[in-house]
Design a protein around this motif. Structure first.
Motif, PDB file in Angstrom:
ATOM      1  N   PHE A 179      -3.535  -5.824   7.457  1.00 60.05           N
ATOM      2  CA  PHE A 179      -3.424  -4.396   7.138  1.00 60.05           C
ATOM      3  C   PHE A 179      -3.554  -3.568   8.416  1.00 60.05           C
ATOM      4  CE2 PHE A 179      -5.505  -0.382   5.997  1.00 60.05           C
ATOM      5  CZ  PHE A 179      -4.613   0.109   5.070  1.00 60.05           C
ATOM      6  N   VAL A 180      -4.576  -3.893   9.200  1.00 58.02           N
ATOM      7  CA  VAL A 180      -4.796  -3.149  10.438  1.00 58.02           C
ATOM      8  C   VAL A 180      -3.631  -3.354  11.393  1.00 58.02           C
ATOM      9  CG1 VAL A 180      -6.302  -2.836  12.421  1.00 58.02           C
ATOM     10  CG2 VAL A 180      -7.276  -3.311  10.187  1.00 58.02           C
ATOM     11  N   LEU A 202      -0.792  -1.235  10.306  1.00 56.30           N
ATOM     12  CA  LEU A 202      -1.009   0.176  10.634  1.00 56.30           C
ATOM     13  C   LEU A 202      -0.692   0.434  12.096  1.00 56.30           C
ATOM     14  CD1 LEU A 202      -4.337   1.219   8.915  1.00 56.30           C
ATOM     15  CD2 LEU A 202      -2.048   1.970   8.377  1.00 56.30           C
ATOM     16  N   THR A 203      -1.244  -0.408  12.957  1.00 54.04           N
ATOM     17  CA  THR A 203      -1.031  -0.182  14.385  1.00 54.04           C
ATOM     18  C   THR A 203       0.434  -0.398  14.743  1.00 54.04           C
ATOM     19  OG1 THR A 203      -2.337  -2.194  14.473  1.00 54.04           O
ATOM     20  CG2 THR A 203      -3.138  -0.339  15.729  1.00 54.04           C
ATOM     21  N   ALA A 232       2.533   2.267  13.497  1.00 45.93           N
ATOM     22  CA  ALA A 232       2.205   3.509  14.178  1.00 45.93           C
ATOM     23  C   ALA A 232       2.791   3.557  15.570  1.00 45.93           C
ATOM     24  CB  ALA A 232       0.694   3.658  14.272  1.00 45.93           C
ATOM     25  N   VAL A 233       2.587   2.491  16.329  1.00 47.06           N
ATOM     26  CA  VAL A 233       2.916   2.558  17.744  1.00 47.06           C
ATOM     27  C   VAL A 233       4.397   2.285  17.991  1.00 47.06           C
ATOM     28  CG1 VAL A 233       2.162   1.883  20.044  1.00 47.06           C
ATOM     29  CG2 VAL A 233       0.536   1.941  18.207  1.00 47.06           C
ATOM     30  N   THR A 267       0.832  -1.198   0.000  1.00 44.36           N
ATOM     31  CA  THR A 267       0.000   0.000   0.000  1.00 44.36           C
ATOM     32  C   THR A 267       0.876   1.261   0.000  1.00 44.36           C
ATOM     33  OG1 THR A 267      -0.199  -0.221   2.382  1.00 44.36           O
ATOM     34  CG2 THR A 267      -2.029  -1.005   1.096  1.00 44.36           C
ATOM     35  N   LEU A 311      -7.216  -1.502  -2.542  1.00 45.30           N
ATOM     36  CA  LEU A 311      -8.512  -1.862  -1.953  1.00 45.30           C
ATOM     37  C   LEU A 311      -8.640  -3.378  -1.863  1.00 45.30           C
ATOM     38  CD1 LEU A 311     -11.336   0.462  -3.283  1.00 45.30           C
ATOM     39  CD2 LEU A 311     -10.521   0.150  -0.951  1.00 45.30           C
ATOM     40  N   TYR A 330      -6.629  -4.671   0.826  1.00 43.83           N
ATOM     41  CA  TYR A 330      -7.284  -4.358   2.087  1.00 43.83           C
ATOM     42  C   TYR A 330      -8.411  -5.357   2.380  1.00 43.83           C
ATOM     43  CZ  TYR A 330     -10.266  -1.899   5.403  1.00 43.83           C
ATOM     44  OH  TYR A 330     -11.043  -1.566   6.487  1.00 43.83           O
TER      45      TYR A 330
END
Ligand SMILES: Nc1ncnc2c1ncn2[C@@H]1O[C@H](COP(=O)(O)OP(=O)(O)OP(=O)(O)O)[C@@H](O)[C@H]1O
Ligand SMILES: [Mg+2]
Lengths: 298, 291, 369
Positions: free
Chosen positions: B280-281, B284-285, B288-289, B218, B270, B273
């Motif tokens: 994917f989630v 991201l987390t 991010a974290v 992505t 998409l 996803y």
């Protein structure tokens, strides 16, 4: 008793890991730190179309700080950044709390809220550019609905165009914030909530007094990420407004790109890039610092 | 009795309110997708006579055909198809190389630490916060000096270099949770550096590999900055082409073509996803974290 | 022939000295236990024997071969880990075969070895399972099987039983002991459980803070601990340490024990090392099992000393009851027959075997022998 001999496999054990990491180390050293230094150097030169490497002092910074367009871009970044962060945080947290109420279709809803994150900002910008266009977009919809006098021309209005960037940005990133908060909510120890319930606390009280305060670290990292997205955001504005009308939605990233790559003002572009780095650092440093302190303590 | 009755109706109302709000939110997130889809199937007349929410009068695929092979992106009028190919050609090697390197780095940084390896990891972590604007000017110079003219090659190189900090982070954070006894056992069994990595570690890292692949896919597919800066002409990736298409000011604005092109540009990610949403989630987390 | 010899081995990370000069030596077929509190450096030492950690200085010989610069796979060792460290992606069979494959053992021979090991450890039915499908005890078995398959010169065990529940731990302990007796393997075994150390070990090294406090047979450690630390570490419940002042009467050491009133207890003949301490404070060490009710005492000894003390608390263990009394201001535990244990507040008679009583220097903490 054999002699204490040199052992090849032992040498390999020690050397191989370093060999493997070497390309990345090189990329990181040159690609990040070397290039930052290089950009810094360029920002102290008189480079225009081509790079020159003679020291010219602070001329580019003087020019940058005397440049109205730059200040407009920084102001826009401030407006866009603070609204974008605030709305994303509020809406994301709100959505996460709603979703945390044992919702039946949670999986499907989460998928819907989060899909914009899989899109390119260029796609998002293109879609919103069409939706917000004054002739056939929302304005027409309002007219068709009977609000014949309504105007909705924010995207071409210099005073409001920046808010369309906020709308599109919020649309794209809220789901992501929601996902982070939801993960945080799910990570909270159940027994604390049960204890509060036994103490007779109502649900809103439990949320405002216990749960949301305990999400502090999530707030911190969400804030960092959103701030980071805001500082470097470039594609969204390029696709949505191209920085216009005029310089109404210009951002430092666009300023940097245009001076550095299309207007032949390498030195000025480099100076603006350095300012972007400082802006990012100003936001990120406190976070990194607190992380480091936590590491040291824990 | 009456009291508890009141309470239950109140609770019911509250739940209805929650569902109503969630539904409205879903509408707000779905609306642009709906508008994009319906617009792409409309004719230009249809667009002018209807509004954003109206359904197409007659279902037409013309805009899609135009977007795919004849829409003008600047001077060229070959549609999106060759740019779609460009994006694929740069994405696949860039994703694979950065994932492989990231997994090896993560392996070294978690199981073969040496003096300075933690400092190196820290240096890499800081890289995740960099606005790329601060490295693109020198990068353009270096690519010029290297004489690397091919857009795809340039983009692969750039995406690998600036994706490594993320891929390394993913794998390193997973591998620190793998008991270090495992690598010790393998060393005593006689497995060397690579044998342990390929025979034992990689097979148990499939979820992390998925996270990493999806994240990189992505990121790289959706990138615009590197694309616009380091590629040129017919070597540009699809995001740049889409932006050119939408902002080409010649002739009548064909919103239906714009939307079809936008959906074409969005489809691969998409799809990723929808198929790999869970990973994917997680990506991201995790991305991010930071640790 | 020396199976393992560790000479002046030191390990430091920067300024922290983890191991401060270790000397150990065992013969072929011996079972060496490294025991000590958490963080004393047992695993570090074991990892250094295995070659998983670098040595700062010193020498390690395995089967009379200097191995300092050999990588783990060339040291002819096998290791069993506390976390078992089974390869999660491989079946039990492949787990055992992995090391053999790398050593290019022919396939037929591999199968023979696997079957033999599986039979020895009674785990034939587990061979095609993945580690995740095994219970803790079964994983433990597989981990041992993987080590056995290689038939190395030296086996290393790092707290292999500490993740098992109490009952299984006792069972596996017996099994390891049987295995060792049957196969005659040389084993270095790390534990922080002194009971495991005593039941398994032929040689025990008690470690503390990176040093070996005592190296000897289990009986030596039990009977003649070199210092207060070892004395307190070995044995359960642990040895009573009673502060008192050493006296001398006709060449015999005497101490005064007080529980309400002074009672003079005479110990054995005073030794030359003890003599300078006459008139000075010493610590009397006496194990609970050597402080018992007169009827349970092995009264063949002519010199059994009797003292009276008031019971403060009793803790039945089944066969015996632990009776706590207060002597010279410290809690002292005696192991009595349940019927002679008395109740709190009651006075009981305790007999003390003077030949088993030990004296320690309270300053250097060394035993005065
Ligand atoms: N890489 C390292 N850097 C610094 N100190 C270390 C390192 N590895 C271990 N230590 C320290 O070395 C000491 C000994 O550790 P070791 O693991 O050998 O203890 P242990 O006796 O096996 O304890 P346990 O019973 O808990 O397993 C500990 O104090 C530990 O903190
Ligand atoms: Mg240990």
């Amino acid at each position: 008793m054999t002699v204490n001999s040199f052992s090849f496999s032992r040498f390999v054990d020690v050397t191989l890991p370093k060999v493997v990491i070497a390309p990345t180390a090189l990329a990181c050293l040159v690609g990040f730190y070397g290039f930052i230094g290089w950009t810094a150097w360029l920002s102290f030169t008189n480079s225009h179309m081509l790079p020159h490497y003679e020291w010219a002092g602070f001329v580019q910074y003087v020019e940058l700080f005397g440049n109205d367009r730059w200040w407009q871009a920084m102001w826009n970044l401030g407006v866009f950044g603070s609204l974008f962060i605030l709305i994303c945080l509020a809406l994301g947290l709100f959505t996460a709390v709603l979703l945390d109420q044992k919702i039946r279709a949670e999986g499907a809803l989460r998928t819907i809220y989060l899909y914009p994150m899989a899109l390119s900002f260029i796609v998002t910008g293109t879609a919103w550019k069409w939706i917000l266009n004054p002739g056939l977009g929302i304005e027409k919809l309002l007219h068709d609905w009977g609000f014949t006098g309504a105007t909705f021309d924010w995207i071409i209005n210099p005073h409001y165009a920046i808010y369309t960037v906020v709308i599109a940005g919020v649309w794209q990133s809220t789901g992501f914030v929601m996902a982070l908060f939801l993960a945080g909510l799910r990570g909270i120890d159940d027994s604390i909530i049960k204890a509060a319930q036994i103490d007779g606390a109502s649900l809103p009280v439990i949320y405002t007094r216990i749960i949301i305060p305990s999400l502090r670290p999530v707030f911190l990292s969400v804030f960092m990420i959103l701030a980071h997205i805001a500082v470097k955001s470039f594609d969204l504005v390029m696709a949505l407004t191209g920085g216009g009308p005029g310089f109404a939605t210009d951002l430092p990233s666009i300023f940097m790109y245009q001076h550095g790559f299309t207007r032949g003002q390498l030195g000025l572009g480099a100076a603006s890039a350095m300012m972007m780095l400082f802006t990012a650092a100003a936001v990120v440093m406190p976070f990194l610092y607190s992380e480091l302190m936590r590491d040291r303590r824990g | 009795m009456a009291d508890s009755y009141r309470q239950t109706t109140q609770a019911k109302l509250a739940r209805m309110g929650i569902y109503a709000m969630l539904f409205l939110l879903a509408l707000w997130f779905l609306a642009p997708l709906y508008v994009m889809l319906t617009t792409s199937f409309k004719s230009l007349d249809d667009i002018r006579s209807g509004n954003l929410l109206s359904l197409p009068q007659s279902f037409s695929l013309d805009a899609w055909k135009t977007a795919w092979d004849s829409a003008c992106t600047g001077v060229e009028c070959g549609g999106m198809k060759s740019y779609f190919g460009n994006s694929l050609k740069m994405m696949i090697p860039a994703v694979l190389i950065s994932t492989l390197l990231g997994s090896l780095n993560g392996y070294v940084l978690s199981m073969w630490r040496f003096k300075g390896s933690d400092a190196f990891f820290m240096a890499l972590l800081i890289g995740t916060f960099l606005p790329f604007q601060v490295v693109i000017l020198p990068m353009a110079q270096v690519l010029g000096m290297l004489g690397l003219e091919n857009s795809t090659g340039r983009l692969v190189l750039v995406h690998v270099i600036y994706g490594l900090q993320f891929t390394t982070l993913f794998f390193r954070n997973y591998y620190v949770t793998v008991p270090s006894d495992l690598v010790k056992a393998a060393r005593i069994d006689g497995a060397g550096f690579f044998l342990f990595f390929f025979k034992i570690l990689l097979p148990i890292s499939i979820p992390t590999i998925m996270v990493c692949l999806i994240w990189q896919t992505t990121q790289i597919w959706n990138d615009f900055l590197f694309g616009v800066v380091f590629s040129s002409g017919d070597g540009q990736p699809i995001t740049v082409a889409l932006n050119n298409l939408v902002n080409t000011s010649t002739g009548v604005k064909q919103y239906n073509v714009d939307m079809a092109a936008a959906i074409i540009a969005a489809l691969p990610t998409l799809l990723v996803y929808i198929v790999g949403g869970k990973f994917f989630v997680r990506g991201l987390t995790a991305g991010a974290v930071k640790g | 022939m020396g199976a393992l010899s560790i000479r002046k081995v030191k390990k430091s990370y920067g300024d922290t000295h983890i191991l401060k000069g270790i000397d150990l030596e065992i013969e072929n077929g011996q079972f060496l236990i490294l025991v000590g509190p958490s963080g004393c450096g047992k695993s570090t030492l074991l990892n250094m024997i295995a070659g998983l950690d670098d040595i700062t200085s010193g020498e390690i010989y395995i089967a009379d071969r200097l191995v300092n610069n050999l990588s783990p796979k060339d040291r002819d060792i096998a290791m069993v880990f506390q976390s078992y460290a089974l390869y999660p992606n491989m079946t039990v069979r492949r787990n055992i075969a992995f090391g053999l494959e790398i050593r290019k053992v022919p396939k037929i021979e591999q199968d023979e070895i696997i079957n033999r090991v599986a039979k020895t450890l009674q785990m034939e039915h587990l061979l095609d399972r993945k580690p995740a499908q095994l219970s803790g005890g079964q994983r433990q078995r597989v981990a041992m099987g993987r080590a056995l398959a290689r038939n190395p010169a030296l086996f290393l065990f790092d707290e292999p039983l500490s993740n098992l529940d109490a009952k299984l731990r006792v069972e596996m302990r017996t099994e390891i002991k049987l295995l060792h007796q049957r196969l005659g393997t040389t084993i270095v075994y790390v534990t922080h459980d002194q009971i495991e150390a005593m039941t398994l070990g032929e040689r025990i090294a008690v470690m503390k803070e990176g040093e070996v406090r005592q190296f000897g047979t289990p009986q030596q450690l039990y009977d003649l601990p070199s210092d207060l630390y070892v004395a307190g570490f070995i044995g359960s419940p642990s040895m009573n340490f009673i502060p008192c002042v050493l006296g001398e009467a006709d060449g015999v050491g005497v101490v005064t024990l007080n529980n309400g009133k002074d009672q003079l207890i005479s110990l054995g003949q005073i030794s030359d090392i003890q003599r300078p301490f006459v008139g000075k404070p010493v610590i009397l060490g006496i194990r609970p099992e050597q402080l018992t009710d007169p009827a349970s005492a092995h009264s063949d000894h002519p010199n059994m000393q009797i003292l009276t003390a008031m019971v403060t608390i009793t803790e039945p263990t089944g066969p015996d009851t632990l009776v706590t009394v207060n002597i010279n201001g410290v809690k002292t535990v005696a192991r009595c027959h349940p019927r002679a244990a008395g109740v709190p507040g009651q006075s009981v008679q305790l007999s003390l075997d003077p030949t088993k009583a030990l004296l320690f220097d309270p300053v250097s903490e060394k035993r005065l022998a």
